[in-house]
Design a protein around this motif. Structure first.
Motif: not given
Length: 868
Positions: A244-245, A323-325, A341-343, A351-352
């Motif tokens: 994941s990025v 970002t969950t299971y 993902y965009k943070a 957190s992510m």
């Protein structure tokens, strides 16, 4: 299965032979095997591609190269045979010992490089290894193992030291795991779990699912190039590869454009995203990857998933939010596509990452950042749980070590720690496959003789000793004493201070058996006055109180916790609570006016707790005064009833220090001389003291000798019992010692005869209480035909002296209430066992024994003689 059993039988024979080889021979074998693996790296890579259809042949060549050349160069000089640490002074040696048979489970993703790596580790550590290949990669895995084995045998290794299961199956793998001495498992979560559940010690590694954070301070050009480089290395099958990025919002669009400019395809369409989600897992089971997608090119991935991408595409990013299971894209992929993902900000990115790592806990995470300007962000990054936190490096190659950071150990087995259900969190190396044996020879603890730096003695020495205050440049002093001593002798001290023009403050509120509240009050006054000298003047109580006040003053504004100071210890050098250093603000002088406690030369201070009325013997060398002044002139007017009990306390110090487990030649001389002075001169000092200068001088010197002895050899259970009976029933300390001492001499001396327990201390080699007491009796001029008679004479001498100076032989004769005494017996006995003085007693006392001594001492029961 019969064939597998035979493999183990031959491997164990080979292992026993391998044990006989020295380090030179092991190194020769290790080198030959590494060279052979390296020479065959291309052929093995081609075999792996043909058999598994995963990855890229050129990258597998590099991995084989890494597994042979990098591993060899890192560990070629590492000692793995024999004694690797020896300290003659400490009497300790540490020796490397192989474990036995390694059960090695090899994954389909890295079938040849992992086999080479594990076989080389086994050879370097003199272990046998039995390989269980993945069914989908058995031919290339066995070929790699055979190349290493043939080279090793040619160099001198036993011929069956590396073996493998020819026809891998679930049953065969389970047999290998259950019969090996240690399992080295690399594979999927199910395989690793099976390894840890086998009942055999295991080194297994968990799933990777590495998130990569791209901070707004990062060099975006390098970051995007490196992430593509990392994910396309062997088509992403390295478990440390970014899955994941996470890009900070402020640079998200710019970063995405850079990825696209470098032949990456970004999936933004929801329909296309769902095609990835649907195809990722076999039978829709999360964590069970569809093997068709593993280790494939971006173009092949697009074809399998069912989307169209440009022919030049080498890497796929799928825009994701959750970002969950329950989000398939948040899981490990082992291929050339990642979730992106965009943070909102860096904290959000952390957190992510933490969420994503729940699907690959403990393995690897990476960060792209400006390390010079954003040290705080790196600190936050360190809060994540992986065993490898990679900064500004392609994660797949950065985490395996020795390529992007030469300090990180090279390895193809990466531990995830307890977060990932693993037994370790580092990169596996040879030392993980060795037991360490420790040979320890008995050694005595280091000992010491620590006393005040200056001890003045002789009649009239007070004035001469005070001249040293000029050298110390003393300006202000505090005198700590009690009201009676101050009235009798206070002017003797203040005259000297006036002569030297030293300002002073007087604290004369010390009571017999000084209370904690008193010392705290005095310490507060001292802190306000800020002296550079504290003088403890009077009996043991005044000096003990002065010591604690001095310690509190030195500690500054922070209040000392008395309960911490009073914690008992088994070894003063290993105590849990550390006392503050003294002497930084003030020096301390101790001036006794009685002959008893020896506090003037010891690191001890006995303080009574106000609430419980328990006496606590504090002990630390920071309590040792800088100067002691032993001036017998100060004792000449002491009344006879203040002479007897303190002197019996001092005599007890001599006897207990002499037989202590910590006694030495240095302390024995002081103990003997002290006992001689007291035994021979106390009657005259008691009855004729005000006229007998010699007797008072001898007893005072004897008390100080006793203090010098027990300051370094410590005491025993006479004091342990005396402290408690004094606290519970108010018996004067010296008088209590006089009662208990004869019973304890008998108890200690009878240790061997009665089958008692010898105390625990390294230098205390044999139970010698009988011999030591007998020798003390000889030194005192007592008579006896043998040791037993001499000890009987010593007991009689103590009892006779007690009677001569008009002390009572029992607690009952002092008026201690019988019911109250026996109601408190259990509590006193337990407290006495736990007293600070108990540890140095030569006979290890049982609580029931302490009760019996207390009972006998209460009634003054006659002591049974040894010689009948």
């Amino acid at each position: 299965m019969e064939n597998t059993e035979k493999i183990f039988e031959l491997a164990r024979e080979a292992y026993q032979e391998f044990l006989t080889l020295d380090q030179k021979m092991v190194n020769k074998i290790f080198k030959a095997a590494a060279l052979a693996a390296n020479e065959n790296r291309i052929e093995l890579a081609k075999m792996a591609i043909v058999e598994t259809h995963m990855g890229i042949v050129e990258d597998k060549i590099l991995k084989n190269h890494f597994a042979s050349e990098f591993i060899y160069n890192k560990y070629k000089d590492l000692q793995t045979v024999g004694t690797f640490y020896k300290n003659e002074a400490l009497g300790i040696q540490k020796i490397y010992e192989p474990i036995g048979i390694i059960g090695a489970v090899i994954p389909t993703t890295n079938p040849t490089s992992t086999a080479i790596f594990k076989c080389l580790l086994a050879l370097k550590t003199r272990n046998a290894i039995i390989i269980s290949p993945h069914p989908g990669a058995k031919n290339c895995t066995i070929a790699a193992a055979k190349i290493v084995l043939d080279a090793a045998v040619k160099a001198g290794a036993p011929k069956n030291i590396i073996a493998w299961v020819e026809e891998p199956s679930l049953d065969a793998t389970n047999y290998v795991m259950k019969n090996a001495d240690i399992i080295l498992a690399t594979g999927g979560p199910g395989m690793v779990k099976a390894a840890y559940s086998s009942g055999v010690p295991a080194i297994g590694v968990g799933a990777g699912n590495a998130p990569a954070i791209i901070d707004d301070s990062a060099n975006l050009d390098i970051a995007t190039s490196s992430i593509i480089q990392s994910n396309t290395f062997d088509n992403g099958v390295v478990c440390a590869t970014e899955n994941s990025v996470i890009i900070l919002e402020s640079v998200y669009d710019k970063t995405i454009k850079l990825f696209e400019s470098k032949n990456a395809y970004v999936v933004k369409n929801e329909e296309e995203k769902n095609k990835f989600r649907k195809k990722m897992f076999k039978e829709g089971k999360y964590g069970l990857l569809d093997p068709q997608l593993v280790g494939q090119t971006a173009l092949r991935i697009a074809e399998l998933v069912g989307i169209e991408i440009p022919k030049t595409t080498n890497f796929i990013l799928v825009e994701t939010e959750k970002t969950t299971y329950d989000e398939p894209l948040a899981h490990e992929k082992l291929s050339t596509y990642v979730a992106v993902y965009k943070a909102k900000d860096f904290d959000h990115a952390i957190s992510m990452s933490r969420d994503l790592l729940k699907m690959g806990p403990g393995h690897t995470a990476s960060l792209w950042v400006n390390p010079d300007k954003e040290k705080q962000k790196i600190e936050k990054f360190k809060s994540l749980n992986p065993g490898r936190l990679v900064v500004n490096s392609p994660s797949s190659l950065g985490a395996i070590g020795d390529m992007y950071n030469f300090g990180l150990e090279p390895s193809l087995t990466l531990g995830c720690g307890t977060y990932g259900g693993n037994s370790f969190s580092q990169n596996v190396g040879p030392l993980n496959l060795l037991n360490i044996k420790t040979l320890v020879e008995r050694r005595e603890n280091m000992q010491w003789l620590r006393l005040p730096e200056r001890i003045y003695h002789k009649y009239g020495s007070l004035e001469f000793a005070f001249d040293d205050l000029k050298e110390w440049e003393i300006k202000k002093a505090v005198i700590v004493t009690d009201k009676v001593i101050n009235q009798l002798y206070g002017k003797r001290i203040t005259d000297q201070l006036d002569r030297l023009k030293i300002e002073y403050m007087l604290f004369d509120g010390v009571e017999p058996n000084p209370m904690l509240s008193t010392t705290e009050k005095g310490a507060e006054e001292i802190k306000k006055y800020k002296p550079d000298l504290v003088i403890g003047f009077g009996g043991g109580s005044s000096m003990d109180a002065a010591k604690l006040m001095w310690l509190m003053y030195e500690n500054g504004e922070e209040k000392l916790d008395f309960k911490d100071l009073a914690v008992t210890f088994a070894d003063i050098r290993k105590r849990i609570v550390k006392y503050p250093a003294t002497g930084r603000k003030a020096k301390m002088i101790a001036i006794p006016t009685t002959s008893g406690t020896g506090s003037e030369v010891t690191p001890f201070s006995v303080i009574t707790d106000d609430e419980t009325h328990t006496k606590y013997p504090l002990a630390d060398y920071s309590l040792t005064p800088n100067m002691a002044i032993i001036d017998p002139e100060l004792t000449m007017s002491v009344p006879k009833m203040a002479t007897n009990a303190p002197a019996l306390d001092a005599l007890t110090h001599c006897f207990e220090a002499y037989v202590s487990v910590m006694s030495t030649e240095y302390t024995d001389g002081y103990a003997v001389q002290g006992a001689k002075n007291i035994l021979h001169y106390l009657p005259a000092a008691y009855h004729n003291g005000k006229e007998d200068k010699e007797a008072r001088s001898k007893v005072m010197n004897g008390a100080t000798f006793a203090g010098m002895a027990f300051a370094n050899a410590f005491l025993g259970i006479v004091h342990s019992l005396s402290h408690k009976v004094g606290g519970h029933h108010g018996v004067v300390h010296g008088a209590a010692n006089a009662i208990i001492l004869p019973y304890v001499i008998r108890y200690n001396a009878a240790c061997v005869i009665e089958g008692g327990k010898q105390a625990y201390f390294s230098q205390y080699t044999t139970q010698n209480s009988m011999e030591k007491y007998a020798n003390m009796a000889k030194e005192l001029g007592l008579k006896g035909k043998n040791n037993e008679e001499l000890v009987d004479s010593l007991i009689e001498a103590v009892q006779k002296l007690t009677s001569e100076v008009e002390l009572h032989p029992s607690f009952k004769s002092y008026g201690v209430d019988e019911k109250k005494f026996f109601d408190s017996l259990d509590k006193m006995s337990e407290e006495a066992f736990d007293d600070q003085c108990t540890g140095a007693n030569p006979r290890y006392p049982l609580i029931e024994d302490i009760k019996e001594i207390y009972t006998n001492a209460y009634f003054g029961k006659p002591i049974e003689k040894f010689a009948k």
